[in-house]
Motif scaffolding. Structure first.
Motif, PDB file in Angstrom:
ATOM      1  N   CYS A   1       0.828  -1.213   0.000  1.00  0.00           N
ATOM      2  CA  CYS A   1       0.000   0.000   0.000  1.00  0.00           C
ATOM      3  C   CYS A   1       0.860   1.259   0.000  1.00  0.00           C
TER       4      CYS A   1
ATOM      5  N   ARG B   1      -0.286   3.214  -2.800  1.00  0.00           N
ATOM      6  CA  ARG B   1      -1.741   3.407  -2.912  1.00  0.00           C
ATOM      7  C   ARG B   1      -2.070   4.882  -3.105  1.00  0.00           C
TER       8      ARG B   1
ATOM      9  N   ARG C   1     -11.263   1.913  -1.105  1.00  0.00           N
ATOM     10  CA  ARG C   1     -10.755   0.769  -0.340  1.00  0.00           C
ATOM     11  C   ARG C   1     -11.507  -0.510  -0.661  1.00  0.00           C
ATOM     12  N   CYS C   2     -12.762  -0.388  -1.094  1.00  0.00           N
ATOM     13  CA  CYS C   2     -13.552  -1.595  -1.375  1.00  0.00           C
ATOM     14  C   CYS C   2     -12.960  -2.408  -2.527  1.00  0.00           C
TER      15      CYS C   2
ATOM     16  N   ARG D   1     -10.340  -4.454  -0.888  1.00  0.00           N
ATOM     17  CA  ARG D   1     -10.968  -5.518  -0.100  1.00  0.00           C
ATOM     18  C   ARG D   1     -11.353  -6.675  -1.011  1.00  0.00           C
TER      19      ARG D   1
ATOM     20  N   GLU E   1     -17.694   5.861   0.282  1.00  0.00           N
ATOM     21  CA  GLU E   1     -16.824   5.635   1.442  1.00  0.00           C
ATOM     22  C   GLU E   1     -16.694   6.891   2.281  1.00  0.00           C
TER      23      GLU E   1
ATOM     24  N   ARG F   1     -14.825   4.737   9.244  1.00  0.00           N
ATOM     25  CA  ARG F   1     -14.140   4.123   8.098  1.00  0.00           C
ATOM     26  C   ARG F   1     -14.665   2.725   7.785  1.00  0.00           C
TER      27      ARG F   1
ATOM     28  N   LEU G   1     -16.337   1.612   4.276  1.00  0.00           N
ATOM     29  CA  LEU G   1     -15.862   0.476   3.484  1.00  0.00           C
ATOM     30  C   LEU G   1     -17.013  -0.492   3.202  1.00  0.00           C
TER      31      LEU G   1
END
Length: 174
Positions: free
Chosen positions: A55, A58, A64-65, A68, A139, A145, A149
């Motif tokens: 990350c 990133r 973020r999904c 995931r 998000e 958070r 997410l």
């Protein structure tokens, strides 16, 4: 990237069409290998990259999904394709079409992950970017958070279900 406190510059970097960005990570996502293309575009030395969490590159525009879904997929033993906006240490960004796979040991257990990234088609980037803006907005709408997410992940699943495709099919169909 947090280690570098970098802010996005708004400038995009590109890499040659025939180059492939390659990295490998351990089970926790720490970089164990990065090829020269990865190091050059990210603006890192090998010493700066190895052992760091992936990350590190990133970009804050990435929901973020998506990560995931990617981690759930590869941890489950399957490959995953994704369009990803990454960030170099100077704040420049670059888009990739990532193909991430688990690496299996002799006993069949997952021992790490391997990612090859290629130059993406620009029309596909525009479509992925539109989806990602929607997911990121969902998000950010939540102060918690975890709730953000969960909400963006549910939204992504709903949008894909409306199109009758899984995420990989969506990506490969762009």
């Amino acid at each position: 990237m947090a280690k570098y406190k970098v802010q996005p510059s708004g400038r995009e970097r590109f890499f040659p069409e025939n180059d492939i960005i390659v990295s490998k990570t351990d089970l926790k996502g720490h970089i164990t290998y990065a090829n020269r293309v990865f190091l050059d575009i990210a603006g890192l030395s090998e010493d700066e990259a190895l052992g760091e969490p992936h990350c590190l590159i990133r970009h804050p525009d990435m929901p973020r999904c998506v990560f995931r879904l990617l981690w759930d997929t590869i941890a489950g033993g399957s490959e995953c394709f994704a369009y990803v906006k990454n960030m170099a240490v100077n704040g420049d960004h670059y888009w990739v079409l990532a193909h991430v796979t688990p690496t299996f040991g002799p006993g069949g257990d997952i021992i790490g992950y391997h990612s090859n990234r290629r130059v993406p088609r620009r029309d596909a980037v525009a479509k992925a970017e539109a989806l990602y803006r929607t997911l990121l907005a969902e998000e950010q709408r939540h102060t918690d958070r975890s709730a953000g997410l969960a909400a963006s992940y549910a939204l992504m699943q709903r949008l894909l279900a409306e199109q009758g495709v899984a995420y990989d099919e969506f990506v490969l169909g762009l």
